[in-house]
Structures are given as C-alpha cells and as structure tokens.
Design an enzyme around this catalytic site. Structure first.
Site, PDB file in Angstrom:
ATOM      1  N   CYS A  47      13.780  11.597   5.720  1.00  0.00           N
ATOM      2  CA  CYS A  47      13.842  11.230   7.142  1.00  0.00           C
ATOM      3  C   CYS A  47      15.235  11.494   7.694  1.00  0.00           C
ATOM      4  O   CYS A  47      15.405  11.713   8.886  1.00  0.00           O
ATOM      5  CB  CYS A  47      13.467   9.772   7.313  1.00  0.00           C
ATOM      6  N   GLN A  66       1.386  19.571   3.941  1.00  0.00           N
ATOM      7  CA  GLN A  66       2.790  19.611   4.352  1.00  0.00           C
ATOM      8  C   GLN A  66       3.303  21.056   4.365  1.00  0.00           C
ATOM      9  O   GLN A  66       4.025  21.467   5.274  1.00  0.00           O
ATOM     10  CB  GLN A  66       3.620  18.735   3.404  1.00  0.00           C
ATOM     11  N   GLU A  92       9.989  16.810  14.323  1.00  0.00           N
ATOM     12  CA  GLU A  92      10.317  16.712  12.903  1.00  0.00           C
ATOM     13  C   GLU A  92       9.420  17.668  12.109  1.00  0.00           C
ATOM     14  O   GLU A  92       8.199  17.615  12.223  1.00  0.00           O
ATOM     15  CB  GLU A  92      10.091  15.281  12.431  1.00  0.00           C
ATOM     16  N   GLY A  95       3.497   4.984  12.902  1.00  0.00           N
ATOM     17  CA  GLY A  95       4.301   3.800  13.238  1.00  0.00           C
ATOM     18  C   GLY A  95       3.847   3.150  14.535  1.00  0.00           C
ATOM     19  O   GLY A  95       3.799   1.922  14.652  1.00  0.00           O
ATOM     20  N   LYS A 119       0.851  -1.194   0.000  1.00  0.00           N
ATOM     21  CA  LYS A 119       0.000   0.000   0.000  1.00  0.00           C
ATOM     22  C   LYS A 119       0.885   1.242   0.000  1.00  0.00           C
ATOM     23  O   LYS A 119       1.488   1.589   1.011  1.00  0.00           O
ATOM     24  CB  LYS A 119      -0.884   0.048   1.240  1.00  0.00           C
ATOM     25  N   GLY A 169       7.296   5.632   7.713  1.00  0.00           N
ATOM     26  CA  GLY A 169       6.416   6.797   7.777  1.00  0.00           C
ATOM     27  C   GLY A 169       6.647   7.541   9.072  1.00  0.00           C
ATOM     28  O   GLY A 169       7.727   7.448   9.674  1.00  0.00           O
ATOM     29  N   SER A 170       5.635   8.257   9.520  1.00  0.00           N
ATOM     30  CA  SER A 170       5.796   9.088  10.715  1.00  0.00           C
ATOM     31  C   SER A 170       5.769   8.226  11.980  1.00  0.00           C
ATOM     32  O   SER A 170       5.237   7.116  11.977  1.00  0.00           O
ATOM     33  CB  SER A 170       4.661  10.107  10.770  1.00  0.00           C
ATOM     34  N   GLU A 227      10.267   2.060  10.355  1.00  0.00           N
ATOM     35  CA  GLU A 227      11.278   3.109  10.181  1.00  0.00           C
ATOM     36  C   GLU A 227      10.547   4.442  10.165  1.00  0.00           C
ATOM     37  O   GLU A 227       9.639   4.643   9.359  1.00  0.00           O
ATOM     38  CB  GLU A 227      12.066   2.911   8.883  1.00  0.00           C
TER      39      GLU A 227
HETATM   40  P1  NAD Z   1       2.602   8.816   7.353  1.00  0.00           P
HETATM   41  O1  NAD Z   1       2.922   8.155   8.650  1.00  0.00           O
HETATM   42  O2  NAD Z   1       1.554   9.836   7.332  1.00  0.00           O
HETATM   43  O3  NAD Z   1       2.175   7.717   6.277  1.00  0.00           O
HETATM   44  C1  NAD Z   1       2.997   6.620   5.966  1.00  0.00           C
HETATM   45  C2  NAD Z   1       2.128   5.507   5.390  1.00  0.00           C
HETATM   46  O4  NAD Z   1       1.273   5.003   6.430  1.00  0.00           O
HETATM   47  C3  NAD Z   1       1.206   5.973   4.259  1.00  0.00           C
HETATM   48  O5  NAD Z   1       1.139   4.973   3.271  1.00  0.00           O
HETATM   49  C4  NAD Z   1      -0.122   6.110   4.983  1.00  0.00           C
HETATM   50  O6  NAD Z   1      -1.238   5.979   4.137  1.00  0.00           O
HETATM   51  C5  NAD Z   1      -0.053   4.953   5.959  1.00  0.00           C
HETATM   52  N1  NAD Z   1      -0.975   5.032   7.111  1.00  0.00           N
HETATM   53  C6  NAD Z   1      -1.578   6.117   7.635  1.00  0.00           C
HETATM   54  N2  NAD Z   1      -2.375   5.767   8.668  1.00  0.00           N
HETATM   55  C7  NAD Z   1      -2.257   4.426   8.819  1.00  0.00           C
HETATM   56  C8  NAD Z   1      -2.807   3.478   9.712  1.00  0.00           C
HETATM   57  N3  NAD Z   1      -3.656   3.814  10.677  1.00  0.00           N
HETATM   58  N4  NAD Z   1      -2.439   2.187   9.584  1.00  0.00           N
HETATM   59  C9  NAD Z   1      -1.566   1.806   8.634  1.00  0.00           C
HETATM   60  N5  NAD Z   1      -1.024   2.659   7.733  1.00  0.00           N
HETATM   61  C10 NAD Z   1      -1.359   3.956   7.824  1.00  0.00           C
HETATM   62  O7  NAD Z   1       3.986   9.395   6.792  1.00  0.00           O
HETATM   63  P2  NAD Z   1       4.219  10.267   5.456  1.00  0.00           P
HETATM   64  O8  NAD Z   1       3.731  11.642   5.712  1.00  0.00           O
HETATM   65  O9  NAD Z   1       3.742   9.526   4.270  1.00  0.00           O
HETATM   66  O10 NAD Z   1       5.823  10.273   5.379  1.00  0.00           O
HETATM   67  C11 NAD Z   1       6.628  11.148   6.100  1.00  0.00           C
HETATM   68  C12 NAD Z   1       7.222  10.475   7.315  1.00  0.00           C
HETATM   69  O11 NAD Z   1       7.956   9.316   6.917  1.00  0.00           O
HETATM   70  C13 NAD Z   1       8.229  11.319   8.053  1.00  0.00           C
HETATM   71  O12 NAD Z   1       8.005  11.226   9.435  1.00  0.00           O
HETATM   72  C14 NAD Z   1       9.565  10.714   7.693  1.00  0.00           C
HETATM   73  O13 NAD Z   1      10.587  10.932   8.624  1.00  0.00           O
HETATM   74  C15 NAD Z   1       9.210   9.291   7.585  1.00  0.00           C
HETATM   75  N6  NAD Z   1      10.210   8.560   6.798  1.00  0.00           N
HETATM   76  C16 NAD Z   1      11.064   7.717   7.449  1.00  0.00           C
HETATM   77  C17 NAD Z   1      12.045   7.020   6.747  1.00  0.00           C
HETATM   78  C18 NAD Z   1      12.962   6.059   7.437  1.00  0.00           C
HETATM   79  O14 NAD Z   1      13.435   5.133   6.791  1.00  0.00           O
HETATM   80  N7  NAD Z   1      13.234   6.222   8.720  1.00  0.00           N
HETATM   81  C19 NAD Z   1      12.153   7.197   5.361  1.00  0.00           C
HETATM   82  C20 NAD Z   1      11.278   8.082   4.727  1.00  0.00           C
HETATM   83  C21 NAD Z   1      10.299   8.742   5.459  1.00  0.00           C
END
Ligand code: NAD
Length: 482
Positions: free
Chosen positions: A283, A330, A384, A232, A174, A227-228, A249
């Site tokens: 990130c 954003q 962040e 997470g 997804k 993701g965030s 991550e």
């Molecule tokens: P986000 O957490 O909003 O979304 C990430 C993913 O999770 C998306 O596909 C989203 O649809 C999904 N999601 C949202 N709610 C969910 C739920 N309840 N259950 C399961 N999945 C769900 O993050 P974003 O805004 O897409 O990305 C930015 C974030 O990602 C930043 O915090 C950044 O630091 C982080 N990031 C981390 C790394 C790493 O490897 N550490 C790499 C890139 C980005």
C-alpha cells in the site's frame, strides 16, 4: 495436500459448506500450497458468539497476564520463522528475504504489544471540584472483527490482533483467501501459546460472505479492515449503519519527489526499492516519480540502468529480486493498466509485458515497467495499480512537484529526496500524506510509530505504536467524589 480448517473456540473445525479453496503458488501455478474452506455465514456467527463468551474472563486478566500470551506467541513464531516465511513466499510470491523480514516484524510487533500490558492507560485530569478525583481509563471495545488483505499476511494480521488482545478484546479474524494458509500458520502460533478458548478465532471464506458477516454481525463491536478503498467503503458504511466502531486502512498512490539538489543515486535506489519490491504490491509502494527537469535525464538514465538489472522469478530462488503478482486477477489488472497507460499517451520506456520465457509462463510474472510523459489526468497517475509500474513526471520546481503529488484522492505515504532543509520543511508541511519521508523510500514503517493515511487512504485513524490504543479501547472518564 494440507487442508486448514477454521479455528473456533480453541479448536480446528471444518466448515459444513463442503466447498474448498485451493491456494496456489503464483510462481508455479500447478503447485497447490494448501486448501481452506469457504465457510458459511452462520459459522462466523458461531465464532463471534464464542469470542463474546470469552470476553469477560479475558478482559479481567491483568495486562501483564495477557502480555505473557503474546510473548509466548512471539517465541513460537520466531522458532517457526523459516517455515512460515517459506509458506508465505510460496503462497503470495514475495521473495524469501522479504518474507523472513516480515515474519521477524510479526515477532517484534507481538513483543511490543506484550510490553504494552504494563504501560499507562489513562490520565488524571484536574477537577474543578476540590473534593473530587477525575481520571480517564481505557475499556476494551469487546469483540473485534479483523479483515485483512493478502500482501502482508503475517504482519498485518498481527498488527491488528496483538493490540486487540493486549487491550482486552477478543478476536474474530478473516484473512484474505490468497494468503489463508500463511494466516493459518499464524493462528497455529496463537494456539500453541495456549490462549484461552474463544479469545482468537479464525474463519475463512469469501469477503462478500464472511467479511460481510463480520461487518453485519451484532456480536462484533469493532471492525478493523485493511484492503482496497472499494471494499473499505462497504465495511465503513456497514459498520456505521449498526453503530460499530471501525477503522479502515486502504490504498495509496504514493509519490516520490526528486529535487535538483538530491543525491541522485540514493533517490534511484529508493525509487526502485519502494516501487518494485514485493512486485509493487505494498500500500505504501512508490508509484509516481516526480523529478525536477534539470536532473531528469540523469535520474532516468540511472534508473533505467538499474531496473534492467532486476531479476524476476520464483521468490524462493536466491538470485530473484522480484517475484510474481499474487494472482492471475492481479496480473491482469497490472497488464490492463499498462494498456491504459499506452492508450492515454504515456510513453513506455521499459517493460510492459508478461514474462513467459525460461519457465516464467508457469507463474504470474510481469516485467518491471516504467512510463514517462505521464500527466496527472491519466488513470495511471491517479489509480492504484498494485504492480511494478512507475509513472515518471517532469516538473520545473518543488512547487509544481507538490501540486502534482497532492493531486490524487489518496494520501498514504510520500517521500522527497533533497539536501535542502527548506525544501524538507516545505514538503513536511505541504504534502498531504499520513507518512512523509525525507531521503527514504515511501514504503517502510516502524512498528512503534503511527501508521495510516489521509484522504481516501484511511478512515483517518492510525494503527501500530501507541496510536493503536485509540481504536482498540474506549475512553472512560471517571469522576470520584470524596
Ligand atoms: P480487498 O479489498 O479486495 O480485500 C481485503 C479484505 O476484504 C479481504 O480479506 C477480502 O476478502 C475482504 N472483503 C472483500 N469484500 C468484502 C466485503 N464485502 N465485506 C467485508 N470484507 C470484504 O483488498 P486486497 O486485494 O486483499 O488487498 C490489496 C489492497 O489492500 C490494496 O488496495 C492495498 O493498498 C491495500 N492495503 C492497504 C494497507 C494499508 O495499511 N493502508 C496495507 C496493505 C494493503
């Protein structure tokens, strides 16, 4: 306008939801890059059952045979590099050279893991029984749910899907909606490579529906999430509740320390590149710059001079150095943090505004922004931002620099600029981050090395390189009595 369906059991299938999502160009908001569907939770369940069915045959192939599919996917992605990079730039805003670099990275990751199909997968361990052979081998975890963010829409899906496949798992993926068209292009490459039906599936939709269904679906044995930290936590807790394996991550608040003996020009260039490329939406982006006081005036003057030269615009234009924020949401987050910084008493020394002139009002553009007099108790020093905002902090020595650098909840990446070997060694030992970098920017990873963070940045697992094996397989200890 092109509409991209879900990819389930080797076919492009439309959702029954009747609801679509338009992916727009953040540099030119009237341009729709493509459309995907908001899927229904039961459609994810269907994809998961096909992935489950495909598991046995896929797992039984040799690693070498699975690797051939990855080599083929790599060749196809490489042949479509220009097209896919351009879509990426249009969809999420990073500059075209960065998008090309990322797509090339995707090709290299596929090839790396294709080769992994021929590498060792266990150890022989001496038994205390003279008539026995004891060894470990690796078993796939089964169906892997892949949940990704929008900021690296080619590299992150591939650095999860490729190891999942090579170690014998099948996948339900997804992507983030904001990067769903680019993700569909990546899946087209897997499709063109002729993977057996059901081995890779993609379902689009909202995180709260489709992402959550990945977390909750009992047919999915493991979940890999980037993701965030907020999301997470939901993913990790949900996976734990039903005993699924998981890997998270998440975010960072990455520091760069500049000591008085540093090569200042190098440090300035790396701070700008690490902090502002991709509009600060990495990130591993540098967000705190911790500088020894004796070089603070020189460093700041040089930094400001170069930041003023940054060209902001549509990432497709060859003279653009920095593109837009990915979305209005954003952009507003970044602008909110700039207000927070001002209200907290930090001094804004550059930028701070949305850019509206010369047609930039048609996109989500914000100036590269620099604050000084930032203290660790401020939110802009702790949270962040995910935008082109640097927080400068003045310190008297390395000890104070490290105390400040570690005084955050995150621990993803960190760098130091110094020519002093003792300081390098102290930094390597005392910096609480999964990736510590000396005389190199905080952003920047190599696909063959472990990637991941400490503290709130990660579930303390690692991705990429050989480290990926730990998540995508389970160890079986085998005892054979002669
Ligand atoms: P986000 O957490 O909003 O979304 C990430 C993913 O999770 C998306 O596909 C989203 O649809 C999904 N999601 C949202 N709610 C969910 C739920 N309840 N259950 C399961 N999945 C769900 O993050 P974003 O805004 O897409 O990305 C930015 C974030 O990602 C930043 O915090 C950044 O630091 C982080 N990031 C981390 C790394 C790493 O490897 N550490 C790499 C890139 C980005």
């Amino acid at each position: 306008m092109i509409q991209y369906a879900n990819y389930i059991n080797g076919e492009w299938q439309s959702s029954n939801s009747g609801k679509t999502y338009q992916s727009i160009n953040p540099a030119s908001i009237n341009e729709v890059v493509g459309e995907v569907e908001y899927s229904l939770a039961e459609e994810l369940d269907t994809a998961a059952s096909y992935a489950k069915q495909a598991r046995t045959d896929w797992e039984k192939l040799t690693g070498a045979a699975r690797g051939q599919y990855l080599y083929k996917t790599a060749d196809i992605l490489e042949s479509r590099l220009e097209e896919i990079a351009e879509i990426m730039t249009k969809e999420m805003g990073k500059t075209l050279p960065e998008a090309k670099g990322e797509t090339a990275r995707g090709v290299a990751i596929l090839r790396y893991y294709a080769g992994e199909g021929l590498r060792e997968e266990g150890d022989v361990i001496p038994s205390t029984d003279a008539d026995a052979l004891m060894l470990t081998k690796r078993a796939p975890i089964g169906v892997v749910g892949v949940i990704t963010p929008w900021n690296f829409p080619v590299a992150i899906p591939i650095w999860k899907i490729a190891p999942a496949l090579i170690y014998g798992n099948t996948v339900v993926f997804k992507p983030a909606l904001e990067a769903s068209v680019t993700a569909a292009k990546v899946i087209e490459c897997f499709n063109e490579a002729g993977l057996p039906n059901g081995v890779v599936n993609m379902v689009n939709g909202e995180g709260e529906v489709i992402g959550q269904q990945i977390v909750d679906n009992p047919q999915i044995n493991g979940i890999t999430f980037t993701g965030s930290d907020k999301t997470g936590k939901i993913v990790g807790q949900g996976a734990l509740n039903r005993g699924a394996k998981y890997q998270l991550e998440m975010g960072g608040k990455n520091p760069v320390i500049v000591t008085k003996d540093a090569d200042i020009d190098l440090a300035v260039d790396a701070t700008i590149s690490g902090g502002l490329r991709s509009t600060g939406q990495k990130c591993t982006a540098t967000s705190r710059v911790i500088i020894e006081e004796s070089i603070y005036p020189t460093f700041t003057e040089k930094l400001l001079k170069k930041v003023k030269e940054i060209t902001v615009g549509n990432g497709l234009h060859p003279d653009t150095w920095m593109g837009p924020s990915v979305s209005e949401k954003q952009l507003n987050t970044v602008l909110d943090y700039i207000e927070i910084g001002k209200n907290e008493g930090a001094t804004l020394i550059h930028g701070g505004n949305r850019l509206m002139d010369n047609g930039l009002d048609q996109g989500f553009f914000v100036e590269p922004t620099i604050f000084e007099n930032v203290t660790t108790d401020m939110r802009i020093a702790q949270e962040e931002i995910f935008g082109p905002v640097l927080a400068l902090m003045k310190v008297k020595d390395l000890e104070e620099a490290l105390t400040i650098a570690n005084d955050v909840d995150f621990g993803l990446s960190a760098s130091i600029f110094t020519t002093n070997i003792q300081k390098m060694l102290t930094f390597i030992d005392d910096m609480e981050a999964g990736m510590v970098r000396i005389n190199a920017e905080s952003a920047g990873v190599e696909l063959q090395a472990p990637f991941g963070g400490m503290k709130k940045s990660s579930s303390h697992s690692r991705e990429q390189g050989q480290a990926a094996k730990e998540f995508y397989t389970n160890i079986k200890t085998v005892f054979i009595k002669g």
